[in-house]
Design a protein around this motif. Sequence first.
Motif, PDB file in Angstrom:
ATOM      1  N   LEU A  26       0.852  -1.179   0.000  1.00 48.07           N
ATOM      2  CA  LEU A  26       0.000   0.000   0.000  1.00 48.07           C
ATOM      3  C   LEU A  26       0.887   1.226   0.000  1.00 48.07           C
ATOM      4  O   LEU A  26       2.013   1.185   0.518  1.00 48.07           O
ATOM      5  N   ARG A  27       0.376   2.318  -0.543  1.00 51.18           N
ATOM      6  CA  ARG A  27       1.077   3.601  -0.436  1.00 51.18           C
ATOM      7  C   ARG A  27       0.152   4.593   0.239  1.00 51.18           C
ATOM      8  O   ARG A  27      -0.938   4.892  -0.274  1.00 51.18           O
ATOM      9  N   ALA A  74      -2.120   0.524  16.868  1.00 48.16           N
ATOM     10  CA  ALA A  74      -2.949  -0.667  16.795  1.00 48.16           C
ATOM     11  C   ALA A  74      -3.923  -0.668  17.973  1.00 48.16           C
ATOM     12  O   ALA A  74      -3.663  -0.016  18.994  1.00 48.16           O
ATOM     13  N   PRO A  75      -5.018  -1.390  17.863  1.00 47.30           N
ATOM     14  CA  PRO A  75      -6.003  -1.418  18.966  1.00 47.30           C
ATOM     15  C   PRO A  75      -5.357  -1.845  20.279  1.00 47.30           C
ATOM     16  O   PRO A  75      -4.649  -2.854  20.337  1.00 47.30           O
ATOM     17  N   GLY A  76      -5.583  -1.053  21.315  1.00 49.52           N
ATOM     18  CA  GLY A  76      -5.080  -1.383  22.633  1.00 49.52           C
ATOM     19  C   GLY A  76      -3.618  -1.107  22.850  1.00 49.52           C
ATOM     20  O   GLY A  76      -3.064  -1.431  23.906  1.00 49.52           O
ATOM     21  N   LYS A  77      -2.984  -0.493  21.856  1.00 48.65           N
ATOM     22  CA  LYS A  77      -1.550  -0.214  21.980  1.00 48.65           C
ATOM     23  C   LYS A  77      -1.286   1.279  21.880  1.00 48.65           C
ATOM     24  O   LYS A  77      -2.123   2.049  21.418  1.00 48.65           O
ATOM     25  N   GLU A  78      -0.093   1.670  22.293  1.00 46.15           N
ATOM     26  CA  GLU A  78       0.291   3.064  22.198  1.00 46.15           C
ATOM     27  C   GLU A  78       0.665   3.412  20.757  1.00 46.15           C
ATOM     28  O   GLU A  78       1.037   2.535  19.969  1.00 46.15           O
ATOM     29  N   ARG A  79       0.583   4.692  20.455  1.00 42.13           N
ATOM     30  CA  ARG A  79       1.006   5.160  19.140  1.00 42.13           C
ATOM     31  C   ARG A  79       2.526   5.030  19.053  1.00 42.13           C
ATOM     32  O   ARG A  79       3.248   5.486  19.940  1.00 42.13           O
ATOM     33  N   GLU A  80       3.007   4.417  17.982  1.00 39.34           N
ATOM     34  CA  GLU A  80       4.438   4.173  17.863  1.00 39.34           C
ATOM     35  C   GLU A  80       4.990   4.759  16.572  1.00 39.34           C
ATOM     36  O   GLU A  80       4.295   4.880  15.556  1.00 39.34           O
ATOM     37  N   PHE A  81       6.265   5.075  16.643  1.00 39.68           N
ATOM     38  CA  PHE A  81       6.973   5.665  15.510  1.00 39.68           C
ATOM     39  C   PHE A  81       7.140   4.645  14.389  1.00 39.68           C
ATOM     40  O   PHE A  81       7.429   3.476  14.641  1.00 39.68           O
ATOM     41  N   VAL A  82       6.995   5.119  13.159  1.00 42.35           N
ATOM     42  CA  VAL A  82       7.213   4.268  11.990  1.00 42.35           C
ATOM     43  C   VAL A  82       8.381   4.796  11.143  1.00 42.35           C
ATOM     44  O   VAL A  82       9.332   4.070  10.863  1.00 42.35           O
ATOM     45  N   GLY A 131      13.539  -1.692   5.669  1.00 43.89           N
ATOM     46  CA  GLY A 131      13.680  -2.611   4.547  1.00 43.89           C
ATOM     47  C   GLY A 131      12.369  -2.944   3.853  1.00 43.89           C
ATOM     48  O   GLY A 131      12.367  -3.513   2.761  1.00 43.89           O
ATOM     49  N   ARG A 132      11.251  -2.598   4.486  1.00 40.06           N
ATOM     50  CA  ARG A 132       9.929  -2.865   3.890  1.00 40.06           C
ATOM     51  C   ARG A 132       9.180  -1.577   3.550  1.00 40.06           C
ATOM     52  O   ARG A 132       8.432  -1.536   2.585  1.00 40.06           O
ATOM     53  N   PHE A 133       9.366  -0.547   4.359  1.00 37.70           N
ATOM     54  CA  PHE A 133       8.666   0.727   4.172  1.00 37.70           C
ATOM     55  C   PHE A 133       9.646   1.778   3.665  1.00 37.70           C
ATOM     56  O   PHE A 133      10.831   1.768   4.041  1.00 37.70           O
ATOM     57  N   THR A 134       9.133   2.707   2.863  1.00 39.51           N
ATOM     58  CA  THR A 134       9.940   3.817   2.369  1.00 39.51           C
ATOM     59  C   THR A 134       9.149   5.108   2.498  1.00 39.51           C
ATOM     60  O   THR A 134       8.017   5.200   2.004  1.00 39.51           O
ATOM     61  N   ILE A 135       9.749   6.084   3.158  1.00 35.23           N
ATOM     62  CA  ILE A 135       9.126   7.397   3.289  1.00 35.23           C
ATOM     63  C   ILE A 135       9.738   8.329   2.255  1.00 35.23           C
ATOM     64  O   ILE A 135      10.947   8.281   1.989  1.00 35.23           O
ATOM     65  N   SER A 136       8.907   9.171   1.661  1.00 37.03           N
ATOM     66  CA  SER A 136       9.380  10.136   0.671  1.00 37.03           C
ATOM     67  C   SER A 136       8.451  11.343   0.706  1.00 37.03           C
ATOM     68  O   SER A 136       7.434  11.324   1.397  1.00 37.03           O
ATOM     69  N   ARG A 137       8.813  12.374  -0.031  1.00 34.13           N
ATOM     70  CA  ARG A 137       7.975  13.557  -0.044  1.00 34.13           C
ATOM     71  C   ARG A 137       8.122  14.307  -1.344  1.00 34.13           C
ATOM     72  O   ARG A 137       9.163  14.232  -2.009  1.00 34.13           O
ATOM     73  N   ASN A 150       5.638  -2.149   1.706  1.00 37.98           N
ATOM     74  CA  ASN A 150       5.734  -3.408   0.982  1.00 37.98           C
ATOM     75  C   ASN A 150       5.861  -4.568   1.959  1.00 37.98           C
ATOM     76  O   ASN A 150       6.170  -4.374   3.132  1.00 37.98           O
ATOM     77  N   SER A 151       5.632  -5.757   1.461  1.00 40.41           N
ATOM     78  CA  SER A 151       5.763  -6.978   2.280  1.00 40.41           C
ATOM     79  C   SER A 151       5.005  -6.835   3.593  1.00 40.41           C
ATOM     80  O   SER A 151       5.532  -7.137   4.672  1.00 40.41           O
ATOM     81  N   LEU A 152       3.787  -6.397   3.489  1.00 37.85           N
ATOM     82  CA  LEU A 152       3.000  -6.130   4.692  1.00 37.85           C
ATOM     83  C   LEU A 152       2.703  -7.405   5.465  1.00 37.85           C
ATOM     84  O   LEU A 152       2.528  -8.485   4.879  1.00 37.85           O
ATOM     85  N   LYS A 153       2.656  -7.248   6.783  1.00 44.09           N
ATOM     86  CA  LYS A 153       2.409  -8.350   7.697  1.00 44.09           C
ATOM     87  C   LYS A 153       1.155  -8.048   8.513  1.00 44.09           C
ATOM     88  O   LYS A 153       0.809  -6.870   8.709  1.00 44.09           O
ATOM     89  N   PRO A 154       0.503  -9.065   9.029  1.00 44.84           N
ATOM     90  CA  PRO A 154      -0.680  -8.808   9.861  1.00 44.84           C
ATOM     91  C   PRO A 154      -0.382  -7.874  11.029  1.00 44.84           C
ATOM     92  O   PRO A 154      -1.235  -7.068  11.418  1.00 44.84           O
ATOM     93  N   GLU A 155       0.834  -7.934  11.567  1.00 44.85           N
ATOM     94  CA  GLU A 155       1.178  -7.067  12.697  1.00 44.85           C
ATOM     95  C   GLU A 155       1.359  -5.610  12.299  1.00 44.85           C
ATOM     96  O   GLU A 155       1.537  -4.744  13.165  1.00 44.85           O
ATOM     97  N   ASP A 156       1.295  -5.311  10.999  1.00 46.06           N
ATOM     98  CA  ASP A 156       1.310  -3.922  10.546  1.00 46.06           C
ATOM     99  C   ASP A 156      -0.082  -3.296  10.600  1.00 46.06           C
ATOM    100  O   ASP A 156      -0.229  -2.098  10.351  1.00 46.06           O
TER     101      ASP A 156
END
Length: 128
Positions: A18-19, A42-50, A68-74, A86-92
Amino acid sequence: QVQLVESGGGLVQAGGSLRLSCAASGRTFSDYVMDVGWFRQAPGKEREFVAAISWGGGRTYYADYVKGRFTISRDNAKNTVYLQMNSLKPEDTAVYYCGVVKAGQALNSLNYNDIVYWGKGTLVTVSS
């Protein structure tokens, strides 16, 4: 004031991509120097840095769990920051938020207290 609107979330299968986009209005990226970060909650968790990116795009930082999976750009001319996932996981699975970083804040150690403006978030759901 800066208004931020995230988009691009949705439902995707594990291994998919996803982008996300973060569009600014009001005080915009093309007019003001603003570093930007992506966070998730995520539900029940604190907001975390990506990930985070400097105004000029020359410096980027990632949390270990997305490196290695995510890329930030502007694209400051379009007043938009992106997060290619990319290569998204359920824990994402989480609501993803973008935010403007406090002036002078180091980007390599961000937490949610370092953000001065938040968007309302976009939901990413990764199915297994």
